[in-house]
Write an enzyme that holds these catalytic residues in place. Structure first.
Site, PDB file in Angstrom:
ATOM      1  N   SER A 203     -25.498  16.839  -3.736  1.00  0.00           N
ATOM      2  CA  SER A 203     -25.580  15.380  -3.559  1.00  0.00           C
ATOM      3  C   SER A 203     -25.957  15.138  -2.104  1.00  0.00           C
ATOM      4  CB  SER A 203     -24.201  14.765  -3.841  1.00  0.00           C
ATOM      5  OG  SER A 203     -24.125  13.430  -3.373  1.00  0.00           O
TER       6      SER A 203
ATOM      7  N   TYR B 147     -14.898  14.623  -3.176  1.00  0.00           N
ATOM      8  CA  TYR B 147     -16.294  14.774  -3.601  1.00  0.00           C
ATOM      9  C   TYR B 147     -17.152  15.300  -2.441  1.00  0.00           C
ATOM     10  CZ  TYR B 147     -20.654  13.362  -6.005  1.00  0.00           C
ATOM     11  OH  TYR B 147     -21.887  13.344  -6.617  1.00  0.00           O
TER      12      TYR B 147
HETATM   13  P1  NAD Z   1     -22.386  12.089 -15.720  1.00  0.00           P
HETATM   14  O1  NAD Z   1     -20.984  11.564 -15.691  1.00  0.00           O
HETATM   15  O2  NAD Z   1     -23.441  11.377 -16.469  1.00  0.00           O
HETATM   16  O3  NAD Z   1     -22.380  13.601 -16.240  1.00  0.00           O
HETATM   17  C1  NAD Z   1     -21.403  14.519 -15.863  1.00  0.00           C
HETATM   18  C2  NAD Z   1     -21.428  15.648 -16.866  1.00  0.00           C
HETATM   19  O4  NAD Z   1     -20.396  16.588 -16.514  1.00  0.00           O
HETATM   20  C3  NAD Z   1     -21.102  15.188 -18.305  1.00  0.00           C
HETATM   21  O5  NAD Z   1     -21.861  15.942 -19.215  1.00  0.00           O
HETATM   22  C4  NAD Z   1     -19.624  15.519 -18.439  1.00  0.00           C
HETATM   23  O6  NAD Z   1     -19.205  15.699 -19.787  1.00  0.00           O
HETATM   24  C5  NAD Z   1     -19.588  16.820 -17.659  1.00  0.00           C
HETATM   25  N1  NAD Z   1     -18.245  17.201 -17.254  1.00  0.00           N
HETATM   26  C6  NAD Z   1     -17.329  16.473 -16.573  1.00  0.00           C
HETATM   27  N2  NAD Z   1     -16.195  17.189 -16.438  1.00  0.00           N
HETATM   28  C7  NAD Z   1     -16.418  18.386 -17.029  1.00  0.00           C
HETATM   29  C8  NAD Z   1     -15.626  19.548 -17.235  1.00  0.00           C
HETATM   30  N3  NAD Z   1     -14.370  19.625 -16.795  1.00  0.00           N
HETATM   31  N4  NAD Z   1     -16.157  20.582 -17.915  1.00  0.00           N
HETATM   32  C9  NAD Z   1     -17.429  20.518 -18.398  1.00  0.00           C
HETATM   33  N5  NAD Z   1     -18.234  19.444 -18.237  1.00  0.00           N
HETATM   34  C10 NAD Z   1     -17.711  18.392 -17.562  1.00  0.00           C
HETATM   35  O7  NAD Z   1     -22.763  12.260 -14.180  1.00  0.00           O
HETATM   36  P2  NAD Z   1     -24.151  12.489 -13.431  1.00  0.00           P
HETATM   37  O8  NAD Z   1     -24.339  11.330 -12.562  1.00  0.00           O
HETATM   38  O9  NAD Z   1     -25.227  12.902 -14.344  1.00  0.00           O
HETATM   39  O10 NAD Z   1     -23.716  13.692 -12.487  1.00  0.00           O
HETATM   40  C11 NAD Z   1     -24.182  15.012 -12.652  1.00  0.00           C
HETATM   41  C12 NAD Z   1     -24.083  15.729 -11.319  1.00  0.00           C
HETATM   42  O11 NAD Z   1     -24.927  15.076 -10.380  1.00  0.00           O
HETATM   43  C13 NAD Z   1     -22.682  15.737 -10.720  1.00  0.00           C
HETATM   44  O12 NAD Z   1     -22.426  16.984 -10.128  1.00  0.00           O
HETATM   45  C14 NAD Z   1     -22.766  14.654  -9.669  1.00  0.00           C
HETATM   46  O13 NAD Z   1     -21.853  14.861  -8.617  1.00  0.00           O
HETATM   47  C15 NAD Z   1     -24.201  14.811  -9.207  1.00  0.00           C
HETATM   48  N6  NAD Z   1     -24.749  13.633  -8.533  1.00  0.00           N
HETATM   49  C16 NAD Z   1     -24.847  12.440  -9.188  1.00  0.00           C
HETATM   50  C17 NAD Z   1     -25.383  11.351  -8.508  1.00  0.00           C
HETATM   51  C18 NAD Z   1     -25.547  10.014  -9.149  1.00  0.00           C
HETATM   52  O14 NAD Z   1     -25.875   9.057  -8.442  1.00  0.00           O
HETATM   53  N7  NAD Z   1     -25.368   9.878 -10.449  1.00  0.00           N
HETATM   54  C19 NAD Z   1     -25.777  11.486  -7.175  1.00  0.00           C
HETATM   55  C20 NAD Z   1     -25.634  12.711  -6.553  1.00  0.00           C
HETATM   56  C21 NAD Z   1     -25.130  13.778  -7.241  1.00  0.00           C
END
Ligand code: NAD
Length: 273
Positions: free
Chosen positions: A155, A168
């Site tokens: 991130s 985080y």
């Molecule tokens: P999201 O909530 O849509 O997806 C998260 C995924 O992780 C889901 O499939 C969920 O079921 C899974 N998950 C959560 N806990 C889990 C566990 N204990 N075991 C197995 N699976 C688990 O979120 P997203 O926004 O798509 O985030 C995905 C990644 O991208 C994360 O690492 C997040 O930190 C990173 N990220 C997101 C953003 C953003 O703006 N959305 C920005 C920077 C980084």
């Protein structure tokens, strides 16, 4: 807990054809987007995550268009024993993982002094330790074939901080450290390890923060969304899951053979400030 679906091969080949990818946390958001993009490139994909695996699997199978297999394993990545079961499943069903995308992640927002200890532990284990476990278990197969790709979805918060996100930010900074060490230890091989550093991407994880912002400031959803994104991201636009997925596909290509240990920001200018 696990299911696999066989599909028939097609004549069209890409350089990723026949590879096996594990994308953790791929039942929604960024992980689902990356899983679809890799399936479109001909990779067999192991999906993982909570929520609605059948919907995600159907979506990725459409992207695969009959060229490769799509499987699902429901390991809870907060539990090392379940990660070990997931990796054994990959070994037995696919002979090992060629492309590992460590994407699963959760968020909790609170000041340091009010941060719940159980949330700290959960974020560190899912957002950071899980990537250590999948990586240590995936590398032997990659070394044996002298090819592998490890992509850690970090991130902008792996590069800079924001208030109220202690766990985080700590986990994502740690993930970038793990990325660099893994890249150095595999530098003389065909395995590369890199981090993706997205800014705001509109996914369920961010939707919850939009709702919290709307409640806190008495805003409508559209205004809260726009306030959230423009505060940090100079472009004023969200990053799309497809844009991130295309960078991940590039990192898997031979053009990226010498991209090693990078923290690649896709953040609308956030970290340029
Ligand atoms: P999201 O909530 O849509 O997806 C998260 C995924 O992780 C889901 O499939 C969920 O079921 C899974 N998950 C959560 N806990 C889990 C566990 N204990 N075991 C197995 N699976 C688990 O979120 P997203 O926004 O798509 O985030 C995905 C990644 O991208 C994360 O690492 C997040 O930190 C990173 N990220 C997101 C953003 C953003 O703006 N959305 C920005 C920077 C980084």
């Amino acid at each position: 807990m696990t299911t696999t679906h066989s599909t028939s091969p097609s004549a069209t080949a890409t350089e990723l054809d026949g590879k096996t990818a594990l994308v953790t946390g791929s039942t929604s958001g960024i992980g689902l987007g990356i899983a679809e993009a890799l399936a479109r490139m001909g990779c067999s994909v192991i999906l993982n995550g909570f929520g609605e695996p059948d919907t995600a699997r159907a979506q990725v199978q459409r992207a695969a268009a009959g060229r490769c297999r799509v499987a699902y394993h429901g390991a809870d990545l907060g539990k090392p024993s379940e990660i070990e079961a997931l990796m054994r499943f990959a070994e037995l069903e696919f002979g090992g993982i060629d492309i590992l995308v460590n994407n699963a992640g959760i968020q909790h927002v609170a000041s340091v002094e009010e941060f719940p200890v159980d949330k700290w532990d959960a974020i560190l284990s899912i957002n950071l330790s899980a990537a250590f476990h999948t990586t240590r278990l995936a590398i032997p197969h990659m070394r044996a074939s002298n090819w592998g790709r490890i992509i850690n979805v970090a991130s902008v918060h792996g590069l800079v901080a924001s208030t109220h996100k202690a766990a985080y930010v700590a986990a994502k900074h740690g993930l970038i450290g793990l990325t660099k060490v893994t890249a150095l230890e595999t530098a003389r091989t065909g395995i590369t390890c890199n981090a993706l550093c997205p800014g705001w991407v509109e996914t369920p994880l961010v939707q919850r923060q939009v709702e919290a912002r709307a409640t806190r400031d008495g805003l409508g959803t559209d205004d809260a969304r726009s306030a959230l994104v423009s505060e940090k991201q100079p472009s004023g636009d969200f990053v799309s899951t497809d844009q991130l997925a295309q960078v991940a596909v590039f990192l898997c290509s031979s053009a990226a053979d010498q991209v090693r240990g990078a923290s690649w920001n896709v953040d609308g200018g956030w970290t340029a400030q």
